[in-house]
Write a protein that holds these residues in place. Structure first.
Motif: not given
Length: 289
Positions: A119-132
């Protein structure tokens, strides 16, 4: 002694009016945008780990909360489909699923975290990166959900979120109808609500509610838990249909390769080692770490 305008420009080495000189000065730096909410960034693994002690194997996982209460004819159709899949697994000839066919898991399956999530938190967005399958999901903060007719259906839908105290509340719509969680049917009107929060230092919870006025008798609720793993680095995981561990047969079943075959002809899968119905869900795929 007072300089003329021309003399002053010459002294400054400029051939432009003084007003233009002032306009070229760099503007004061804008204050850095603030990242909202508690810090949920990091690499997270499903917890409790359903694959504990079973690495490098395939394992059938149960449908969360026994599955939803579907309207007819969807309920009968889904039960028949699951019964057929279970029978195929018991017979050692499990059916392929979207994961074994190298298709993205989509929503809400991506949150099942067969492999770790970042999970990456940046201004205005949360991004979910799945390894699979190296999947990416974006949650836009402070945005308004567009009308249904303005959404372009895709695997992960369109997700908007907001912080309510220490809880990230996310609404997702616009998931493609052929993207199914444990083969559960849904319409284009399906909406998914998540409440994501830290339950303790290093522990995260995602409470998921699925609503669909066309297929569900009532909202379908279930939760996933995660544990922070600060030592793990997400790797690129691209799918290969020529996987050394299994083969998708022409009839849609899957054969497993075992040590006994020495990588030669694929052997029939057993019920205990079947790649169960991921059906775009966390169910079914073995954990290879």
């Amino acid at each position: 002694m007072r300089l003329s305008k021309i003399a002053l420009m010459a002294a400054l080495g400029l051939g432009m009016p003084l007003q233009a000189v002032a306009a070229t000065k760099p503007a004061p730096a804008a204050p850095a945008a603030k990242v909202e909410g508690p810090d949920i960034s990091g690499v997270w693994e499903i917890y409790p780990d359903p694959f504990a002690g079973d690495e490098n194997t395939f394992k059938e996982l149960p449908v969360p909360n026994g599955g939803p209460k579907l309207k007819e004819p969807f309920a009968s159709q889904w039960k028949a489909k699951r019964a057929d899949r279970d029978a195929k697994i018991a017979a050692g000839t499990p059916l392929a699923d979207p994961s074994t066919l190298c298709l993205p898991e989509g929503m809400p399956s991506i949150m099942g975290a067969i492999f770790p999530l970042q999970i990456l938190q940046t201004p205005g967005q949360v991004t979910v990166l799945a390894e699979f399958l190296t999947q990416t999901r974006r949650i836009l903060l402070g945005k308004t959900m567009p009308p249904d007719d303005e959404l372009s259906p895709n695997y992960y839908g369109y997700s908007v979120g907001r912080w309510e105290g220490d809880t990230l509340v996310v609404t997702t719509a616009g998931v493609r109808e052929d993207v199914q969680f444990f083969e559960i049917p849904h319409s284009g009107k399906m909406q998914i609500t998540e409440r994501i929060r830290l339950t303790a230092p290093g522990y995260l919870e995602d409470q998921i509610t699925v609503e669909d006025p066309e297929t569900l008798q009532e909202p379908y609720r279930f939760s996933y838990g995660y544990k922070l793993n600060p030592e793990y680095e997400i790797k690129e995981y691209l799918c290969d249909k020529e996987d050394p561990l299994f083969k998708v047969n022409d009839d849609g079943t899957v054969s497993m390769k075992t040590d006994a075959t020495n990588g030669a002809a694929p052997a029939p899968a057993t019920a205990a080692a079947a790649p169960a119905p991921a059906a775009t869900a966390p169910a079914g795929k073995g954990k290879k770490k």
